[in-house]
Design a protein around this motif. Structure first.
Motif, PDB file in Angstrom:
ATOM      1  N   CYS A  99       6.648  13.899   7.848  1.00  0.00           N
ATOM      2  CA  CYS A  99       6.614  12.474   7.530  1.00  0.00           C
ATOM      3  C   CYS A  99       6.183  11.623   8.716  1.00  0.00           C
ATOM      4  N   ALA A 100       6.384  12.105   9.925  1.00  0.00           N
ATOM      5  CA  ALA A 100       5.996  11.355  11.123  1.00  0.00           C
ATOM      6  C   ALA A 100       5.842  12.339  12.270  1.00  0.00           C
ATOM      7  N   LYS A 101       5.138  11.892  13.322  1.00  0.00           N
ATOM      8  CA  LYS A 101       4.923  12.761  14.479  1.00  0.00           C
ATOM      9  C   LYS A 101       5.077  11.957  15.759  1.00  0.00           C
ATOM     10  N   ILE A 102       5.902  12.484  16.663  1.00  0.00           N
ATOM     11  CA  ILE A 102       6.079  11.896  17.990  1.00  0.00           C
ATOM     12  C   ILE A 102       5.084  12.534  18.953  1.00  0.00           C
ATOM     13  N   ASP A 103       4.620  11.783  19.924  1.00  0.00           N
ATOM     14  CA  ASP A 103       3.668  12.284  20.919  1.00  0.00           C
ATOM     15  C   ASP A 103       4.216  13.574  21.521  1.00  0.00           C
ATOM     16  N   VAL A 125      14.495  13.897  19.252  1.00  0.00           N
ATOM     17  CA  VAL A 125      13.907  13.705  20.579  1.00  0.00           C
ATOM     18  C   VAL A 125      13.359  12.287  20.699  1.00  0.00           C
ATOM     19  N   SER A 126      13.163  11.868  21.924  1.00  0.00           N
ATOM     20  CA  SER A 126      12.628  10.531  22.209  1.00  0.00           C
ATOM     21  C   SER A 126      11.127  10.620  22.431  1.00  0.00           C
ATOM     22  N   GLY A 127      10.485   9.476  22.250  1.00  0.00           N
ATOM     23  CA  GLY A 127       9.042   9.425  22.496  1.00  0.00           C
ATOM     24  C   GLY A 127       8.382   8.345  21.669  1.00  0.00           C
ATOM     25  N   VAL A 128       7.064   8.301  21.795  1.00  0.00           N
ATOM     26  CA  VAL A 128       6.255   7.317  21.075  1.00  0.00           C
ATOM     27  C   VAL A 128       5.876   7.884  19.718  1.00  0.00           C
ATOM     28  N   LEU A 129       6.122   7.087  18.663  1.00  0.00           N
ATOM     29  CA  LEU A 129       5.784   7.522  17.306  1.00  0.00           C
ATOM     30  C   LEU A 129       4.268   7.455  17.154  1.00  0.00           C
ATOM     31  N   GLU A 130       3.659   8.618  17.124  1.00  0.00           N
ATOM     32  CA  GLU A 130       2.199   8.698  17.136  1.00  0.00           C
ATOM     33  C   GLU A 130       1.583   8.530  15.754  1.00  0.00           C
ATOM     34  N   GLN A 131       2.183   9.129  14.716  1.00  0.00           N
ATOM     35  CA  GLN A 131       1.632   9.071  13.368  1.00  0.00           C
ATOM     36  C   GLN A 131       2.757   8.891  12.349  1.00  0.00           C
ATOM     37  N   LEU A 132       2.438   8.179  11.273  1.00  0.00           N
ATOM     38  CA  LEU A 132       3.330   8.034  10.121  1.00  0.00           C
ATOM     39  C   LEU A 132       2.605   8.556   8.886  1.00  0.00           C
ATOM     40  N   TYR A 133       3.237   9.494   8.209  1.00  0.00           N
ATOM     41  CA  TYR A 133       2.614  10.087   7.028  1.00  0.00           C
ATOM     42  C   TYR A 133       3.362   9.725   5.733  1.00  0.00           C
ATOM     43  N   CYS A 134       4.520   9.073   5.835  1.00  0.00           N
ATOM     44  CA  CYS A 134       5.312   8.709   4.662  1.00  0.00           C
ATOM     45  C   CYS A 134       5.604   7.220   4.689  1.00  0.00           C
ATOM     46  N   VAL A 182      10.803   2.396  10.731  1.00  0.00           N
ATOM     47  CA  VAL A 182      10.005   2.465  11.957  1.00  0.00           C
ATOM     48  C   VAL A 182       8.551   2.154  11.630  1.00  0.00           C
ATOM     49  N   THR A 183       7.797   1.874  12.683  1.00  0.00           N
ATOM     50  CA  THR A 183       6.370   1.619  12.549  1.00  0.00           C
ATOM     51  C   THR A 183       5.608   2.487  13.538  1.00  0.00           C
ATOM     52  N   GLN A 184       4.359   2.692  13.275  1.00  0.00           N
ATOM     53  CA  GLN A 184       3.534   3.512  14.160  1.00  0.00           C
ATOM     54  C   GLN A 184       3.401   2.849  15.531  1.00  0.00           C
ATOM     55  N   GLY A 185       3.545   3.651  16.593  1.00  0.00           N
ATOM     56  CA  GLY A 185       3.487   3.138  17.950  1.00  0.00           C
ATOM     57  C   GLY A 185       4.832   2.753  18.524  1.00  0.00           C
ATOM     58  N   GLN A 186       5.877   2.777  17.713  1.00  0.00           N
ATOM     59  CA  GLN A 186       7.206   2.419  18.190  1.00  0.00           C
ATOM     60  C   GLN A 186       7.770   3.531  19.070  1.00  0.00           C
ATOM     61  N   THR A 187       8.486   3.148  20.115  1.00  0.00           N
ATOM     62  CA  THR A 187       9.118   4.110  21.006  1.00  0.00           C
ATOM     63  C   THR A 187      10.535   4.379  20.533  1.00  0.00           C
ATOM     64  N   LEU A 188      10.841   5.651  20.343  1.00  0.00           N
ATOM     65  CA  LEU A 188      12.158   6.054  19.872  1.00  0.00           C
ATOM     66  C   LEU A 188      12.983   6.548  21.044  1.00  0.00           C
ATOM     67  N   ALA A 189      14.215   6.082  21.145  1.00  0.00           N
ATOM     68  CA  ALA A 189      15.141   6.513  22.192  1.00  0.00           C
ATOM     69  C   ALA A 189      16.305   7.221  21.525  1.00  0.00           C
ATOM     70  N   ALA A 190      16.312   8.548  21.620  1.00  0.00           N
ATOM     71  CA  ALA A 190      17.339   9.337  20.954  1.00  0.00           C
ATOM     72  C   ALA A 190      18.449   9.769  21.891  1.00  0.00           C
ATOM     73  N   SER A 191      18.431   9.276  23.111  1.00  0.00           N
ATOM     74  CA  SER A 191      19.419   9.726  24.086  1.00  0.00           C
ATOM     75  C   SER A 191      20.803   9.158  23.811  1.00  0.00           C
ATOM     76  N   LEU A 192      20.903   7.898  23.341  1.00  0.00           N
ATOM     77  CA  LEU A 192      22.185   7.256  23.101  1.00  0.00           C
ATOM     78  C   LEU A 192      22.622   7.393  21.653  1.00  0.00           C
ATOM     79  N   GLN A 193      21.724   7.153  20.713  1.00  0.00           N
ATOM     80  CA  GLN A 193      22.055   7.216  19.293  1.00  0.00           C
ATOM     81  C   GLN A 193      20.825   7.644  18.518  1.00  0.00           C
TER      82      GLN A 193
END
Length: 407
Positions: free
Chosen positions: A113-117, A92-101, A223-234
């Protein structure tokens, strides 16, 4: 004019034209030249004798025939990789809220390992739940209506038998009952649809928690915390997880000229720049059929598995590999150089070598003797002698020198 006295020569009758005094003078003139010629001849003989006695003799350089191991190898370069590397992405797409790994983190299967908003997806879940509740309430309402219309039809059916109700009224009650039944079926299908929508929304919400699919070690984080992920294309790659770093493999690029002799189970050795004095051992576990062509050079991937219990090998290291194609133990062998050597004294007189064989020159009683042999396996330094008049310790000639004495 003055008349001066001129010398006169008186020739006696019967006398030779040249006087005896002139012949004596001519004989004395040839004498020194004859003596000089004799001296030069004696000097030439002396030089010849001196140089013939001091001519340098041929000195043969030889090595002893020995027994030992012969190993034929195929050289290749490759890259050290984990046996299994898992790509962890985002569905899914969204803002990477937390990184645990992070790099080198040891993870277990199912660990977050990570959590999206999750808020946008939580909203969709709540909406789907509400739609499902509405559909269920509509079903209850329509089921109650079905009960009423069914009872009304039963009454009208009995009255119709007694001719107490009009036929049209009975048909209308039956139609109402049938519509109520259909509505109940429609409501049940709607509930299934709303339930599927809720499940889909719940799956997307669950995917906001990015978990490790396997137990292993994180070898890469992209990736880094706060990065926006776009999973719609790839699907973006977040982490690379190596399942077991104690088991590594070397993906070697073997040339097409050597790949024919390589098979599964062949032993291999390799070294890496990080440990120049250490030789690692492995086994060929796979010869892949997929060719790789780079600048018209075709290579094949031969996978060499290696134990990495001490974790010395790191993913991505460049390995200089030698795969053992064939090997002979404790065989009679001769240097490769000796099979290419012919004494200068026999350069034009030696008979041709039989096809598939070879010729060695061996020192026997101080003289070079040709020995025809049948050769077997060879490597970079030695060739196996399968058959021929050659024994351990025989002095095999590998070269010659000009020196003061012969050996």
């Amino acid at each position: 004019m003055t008349n001066e006295a001129q010398p006169q020569t008186i020739t006696l009758p019967g006398a030779p034209k040249s006087a005896p005094g002139s012949r004596l003078l001519q004989g004395r003139g040839r004498g020194p030249w004859i003596a000089l010629g004799i001296l030069l001849a004696l000097a030439g003989v002396g030089v010849y004798l001196r140089t013939s006695h001091n001519a340098p003799a041929t000195r043969y350089v030889s090595v002893a025939a020995t027994r030992g191991d012969i190993t034929r190898t195929a050289a290749a370069t490759g890259t050290v990789n984990p046996e299994l590397t898992i790509i962890v992405g985002s569905y899914v797409s969204g803002v990477l809220e937390q990184l645990y790994c992070d790099y080198n983190t040891r993870v277990k299967a199912g660990q977050v390992c990570a959590k999206i908003d999750p808020r946008p997806y939580q909203t969709l879940v709540d909406q789907a739940k509400a739609n499902l509740a509405v559909a269920k309430a509509q079903l209850v309402k329509d089921q109650a209506n079905l009960v009423y219309t069914n009872q009304n039809w039963e009454r009208n059916r009995l009255l119709l038998k007694e001719d107490s109700v009009a036929k049209d009224a009975a048909d209308q009650s039956k139609n109402n009952r049938d519509q109520a039944e259909a509505q109940v079926g429609f409501d049940q299908a709607t509930i299934q649809q709303r339930q599927a929508e809720l499940d889909s929304a719940q799956v997307n919400l669950d995917y906001t928690d990015i978990t490790a699919p396997v137990s292993g070690t994180v070898v890469s984080r992209n990736v880094t915390q706060g990065q926006t992920l776009a999973a719609s294309l790839q699907t973006p790659t977040l982490f690379l997880i190596a399942t077991d770093l104690t088991r590594m493999q070397v993906d070697t690029n073997v040339s097409e000229s050597d790949i024919g002799g390589i098979k599964e189970g062949d032993k291999a050795t390799f070294s890496v720049d990080a440990f120049p004095n250490r030789v690692f051992s492995g086994v060929v576990t796979q010869v892949r059929q997929s060719p790789q062509t780079v600048q018209n050079v075709v290579t094949f991937d031969a996978v060499v598995s290696v134990d990495n219990t001490d974790l010395a090998l790191k993913p991505g290291m460049t390995a200089s590999t030698r795969i053992i194609v064939d090997q002979r133990a404790n065989v009679l062998r001769a240097p490769n150089q000796a099979l290419r050597y012919t004494p200068s004294a026999f350069a034009g007189a030696a008979t041709p070598v039989k096809q598939g064989g070879g010729r060695l020159w061996v020192l026997r009683d101080g003289q070079p003797v040709a020995v025809d042999v049948v050769v077997g396996l060879d490597d970079e330094n030695f060739t196996e002698i399968v058959q021929g008049d050659l024994h351990d310790g025989d002095k095999i000639i590998v070269g010659e020198e000009r020196g003061a004495s012969a050996h």
